[in-house]
Design a protein around this motif. Structure first.
Motif, PDB file in Angstrom:
ATOM      1  N   LEU A  90       0.832  -1.196   0.000  1.00 15.88           N
ATOM      2  CA  LEU A  90       0.000   0.000   0.000  1.00 15.88           C
ATOM      3  C   LEU A  90       0.872   1.253   0.000  1.00 15.88           C
ATOM      4  CD1 LEU A  90      -2.842   1.206   0.075  1.00 15.88           C
ATOM      5  CD2 LEU A  90      -2.776   1.014   2.563  1.00 15.88           C
ATOM      6  N   ALA A  91       1.978   1.230   0.738  1.00 19.20           N
ATOM      7  CA  ALA A  91       2.904   2.364   0.748  1.00 19.20           C
ATOM      8  C   ALA A  91       3.475   2.591  -0.648  1.00 19.20           C
ATOM      9  CB  ALA A  91       4.029   2.134   1.759  1.00 19.20           C
ATOM     10  N   THR A  92       3.814   1.517  -1.353  1.00 17.67           N
ATOM     11  CA  THR A  92       4.332   1.636  -2.719  1.00 17.67           C
ATOM     12  C   THR A  92       3.293   2.265  -3.635  1.00 17.67           C
ATOM     13  OG1 THR A  92       5.780  -0.266  -2.391  1.00 17.67           O
ATOM     14  CG2 THR A  92       5.286   0.335  -4.675  1.00 17.67           C
ATOM     15  N   MET A 132       1.269   7.229  -6.420  1.00 18.23           N
ATOM     16  CA  MET A 132       0.266   8.282  -6.520  1.00 18.23           C
ATOM     17  C   MET A 132       0.907   9.644  -6.260  1.00 18.23           C
ATOM     18  SD  MET A 132      -3.372   8.643  -4.514  1.00 18.23           S
ATOM     19  CE  MET A 132      -2.729   9.267  -2.962  1.00 18.23           C
ATOM     20  N   MET A 133       1.810   9.736  -5.283  1.00 19.71           N
ATOM     21  CA  MET A 133       2.459  11.005  -4.964  1.00 19.71           C
ATOM     22  C   MET A 133       3.350  11.498  -6.100  1.00 19.71           C
ATOM     23  SD  MET A 133       1.581  12.312  -2.063  1.00 19.71           S
ATOM     24  CE  MET A 133      -0.032  11.852  -2.636  1.00 19.71           C
ATOM     25  N   LEU A 134       3.879  10.566  -6.880  1.00 17.24           N
ATOM     26  CA  LEU A 134       4.732  10.941  -8.011  1.00 17.24           C
ATOM     27  C   LEU A 134       3.911  11.254  -9.256  1.00 17.24           C
ATOM     28  CD1 LEU A 134       7.583   8.316  -7.523  1.00 17.24           C
ATOM     29  CD2 LEU A 134       7.668  10.779  -7.030  1.00 17.24           C
ATOM     30  N   GLY A 135       2.597  11.103  -9.148  1.00 14.14           N
ATOM     31  CA  GLY A 135       1.730  11.373 -10.292  1.00 14.14           C
ATOM     32  C   GLY A 135       1.701  10.235 -11.292  1.00 14.14           C
ATOM     33  N   ALA A 182      -4.762   0.610  -8.006  1.00 13.44           N
ATOM     34  CA  ALA A 182      -5.787   0.854  -6.991  1.00 13.44           C
ATOM     35  C   ALA A 182      -6.819  -0.268  -6.958  1.00 13.44           C
ATOM     36  CB  ALA A 182      -6.470   2.184  -7.253  1.00 13.44           C
ATOM     37  N   GLU A 183      -6.736  -1.203  -7.894  1.00 11.10           N
ATOM     38  CA  GLU A 183      -7.721  -2.281  -7.958  1.00 11.10           C
ATOM     39  C   GLU A 183      -7.603  -3.250  -6.789  1.00 11.10           C
ATOM     40  OE1 GLU A 183      -8.088  -4.255 -11.705  1.00 11.10           O
ATOM     41  OE2 GLU A 183      -7.864  -2.378 -12.807  1.00 11.10           O
ATOM     42  N   ASN A 184      -6.383  -3.516  -6.357  1.00  4.54           N
ATOM     43  CA  ASN A 184      -6.168  -4.499  -5.297  1.00  4.54           C
ATOM     44  C   ASN A 184      -6.276  -3.905  -3.895  1.00  4.54           C
ATOM     45  OD1 ASN A 184      -5.710  -6.745  -7.024  1.00  4.54           O
ATOM     46  ND2 ASN A 184      -3.711  -5.887  -7.499  1.00  4.54           N
ATOM     47  N   PHE A 185      -6.268  -2.574  -3.800  1.00  6.41           N
ATOM     48  CA  PHE A 185      -6.365  -1.910  -2.510  1.00  6.41           C
ATOM     49  C   PHE A 185      -7.375  -0.785  -2.596  1.00  6.41           C
ATOM     50  CE2 PHE A 185      -2.178  -3.828  -2.288  1.00  6.41           C
ATOM     51  CZ  PHE A 185      -2.123  -4.278  -0.989  1.00  6.41           C
ATOM     52  N   ASP A 186      -8.232  -0.693  -1.612  1.00  2.29           N
ATOM     53  CA  ASP A 186      -9.169   0.417  -1.532  1.00  2.29           C
ATOM     54  C   ASP A 186      -8.459   1.562  -0.826  1.00  2.29           C
ATOM     55  OD1 ASP A 186     -11.284   2.156  -1.280  1.00  2.29           O
ATOM     56  OD2 ASP A 186     -12.295   1.004   0.290  1.00  2.29           O
ATOM     57  N   LEU A 187      -8.138   2.608  -1.561  1.00  5.35           N
ATOM     58  CA  LEU A 187      -7.417   3.732  -0.976  1.00  5.35           C
ATOM     59  C   LEU A 187      -8.308   4.606  -0.102  1.00  5.35           C
ATOM     60  CD1 LEU A 187      -5.110   4.812  -3.931  1.00  5.35           C
ATOM     61  CD2 LEU A 187      -4.582   3.316  -2.012  1.00  5.35           C
ATOM     62  N   ALA A 229       4.748  10.005   7.261  1.00  6.12           N
ATOM     63  CA  ALA A 229       4.200   8.936   8.108  1.00  6.12           C
ATOM     64  C   ALA A 229       4.350   7.574   7.446  1.00  6.12           C
ATOM     65  CB  ALA A 229       2.734   9.211   8.423  1.00  6.12           C
ATOM     66  N   TRP A 230       4.241   7.534   6.131  1.00  4.41           N
ATOM     67  CA  TRP A 230       4.376   6.271   5.395  1.00  4.41           C
ATOM     68  C   TRP A 230       5.800   5.736   5.505  1.00  4.41           C
ATOM     69  CZ3 TRP A 230       0.223   3.876   3.098  1.00  4.41           C
ATOM     70  CH2 TRP A 230      -0.961   4.624   3.071  1.00  4.41           C
ATOM     71  N   LYS A 231       6.776   6.625   5.412  1.00  3.07           N
ATOM     72  CA  LYS A 231       8.178   6.215   5.570  1.00  3.07           C
ATOM     73  C   LYS A 231       8.426   5.725   7.000  1.00  3.07           C
ATOM     74  CE  LYS A 231       9.929   9.197   1.912  1.00  3.07           C
ATOM     75  NZ  LYS A 231      10.296   8.191   0.949  1.00  3.07           N
ATOM     76  N   ALA A 232       7.797   6.373   7.965  1.00  5.88           N
ATOM     77  CA  ALA A 232       7.915   5.930   9.362  1.00  5.88           C
ATOM     78  C   ALA A 232       7.319   4.530   9.523  1.00  5.88           C
ATOM     79  CB  ALA A 232       7.222   6.925  10.287  1.00  5.88           C
ATOM     80  N   MET A 233       6.179   4.284   8.875  1.00  7.94           N
ATOM     81  CA  MET A 233       5.549   2.965   8.968  1.00  7.94           C
ATOM     82  C   MET A 233       6.461   1.894   8.380  1.00  7.94           C
ATOM     83  SD  MET A 233       3.827   0.457   6.993  1.00  7.94           S
ATOM     84  CE  MET A 233       3.278   1.321   5.533  1.00  7.94           C
ATOM     85  N   GLU A 234       7.037   2.174   7.218  1.00 11.03           N
ATOM     86  CA  GLU A 234       7.935   1.190   6.606  1.00 11.03           C
ATOM     87  C   GLU A 234       9.145   0.928   7.494  1.00 11.03           C
ATOM     88  OE1 GLU A 234       7.640   1.176   1.894  1.00 11.03           O
ATOM     89  OE2 GLU A 234       8.461   3.049   2.694  1.00 11.03           O
ATOM     90  N   GLN A 235       9.692   1.972   8.075  1.00 10.37           N
ATOM     91  CA  GLN A 235      10.819   1.794   8.992  1.00 10.37           C
ATOM     92  C   GLN A 235      10.381   0.995  10.218  1.00 10.37           C
ATOM     93  OE1 GLN A 235      12.735   5.455  10.134  1.00 10.37           O
ATOM     94  NE2 GLN A 235      14.059   4.433  11.590  1.00 10.37           N
ATOM     95  N   GLY A 236       9.204   1.270  10.712  1.00 15.27           N
ATOM     96  CA  GLY A 236       8.702   0.592  11.903  1.00 15.27           C
ATOM     97  C   GLY A 236       8.476  -0.891  11.714  1.00 15.27           C
TER      98      GLY A 236
END
Length: 137
Positions: free
Chosen positions: A79-81, A86-89, A94-99, A121-128
């Motif tokens: 999901l982070a990927t 999405m952030m990079l445009g 999105a079919e496999n995950f409901d955003l 926060a997403w980078k923090a989650m991946e690190q965590g």
């Protein structure tokens, strides 16, 4: 949607029992996030955050904690990927995950200086989840 998550953040607070805490900041904007994750058996059981910063960073943290709670570590990192794409445009799967509410952040991709705010926060989650996996071995 962004302002709602900013003014009424979901999962704000701490997890004190058996959690990993990740502190990250974005000095460009002054964002500071402290993320608490409780991972058991490869699944994110709890996710909470505290911090201060702009509406984008705090709304994104609120949305991320909602989205990853209950997911496997593998699905949370997928999901982070998708979120980063999405952030990079870029096109994203999105079919496999409901955003859900996360799609409201799609417009941030038009403001490169704000992408770091949204991804903090997403980078923090991946690190965590990486830290948690290391500590269990």
């Amino acid at each position: 949607v962004i302002m709602d998550h900013y003014k009424n953040p979901r999962n704000k607070g701490e997890i004190t029992d058996g959690s990993v805490t990740i502190n990250m900041n974005n000095p460009t904007c002054g964002d500071r996030i402290q993320l608490h994750l409780k991972v058991e058996d490869g699944k994110i059981e709890q996710a909470k955050f505290d911090g201060e910063g702009c509406s984008i960073s705090l709304a994104s943290a609120s949305m991320m904690t909602q989205a990853v709670k209950g997911l496997s570590v593998e699905d949370a990192t997928k999901l982070a990927t998708i979120f980063y794409q999405m952030m990079l445009g870029n096109e994203y799967d999105a079919e496999n995950f409901d955003l859900g509410d996360i799609e409201a952040l799609q417009g941030v991709s038009k403001f490169p200086a704000r992408i770091k705010c949204a991804t903090l926060a997403w980078k923090a989650m991946e690190q965590g989840v990486g830290k948690k996996d290391d500590s269990e071995e």
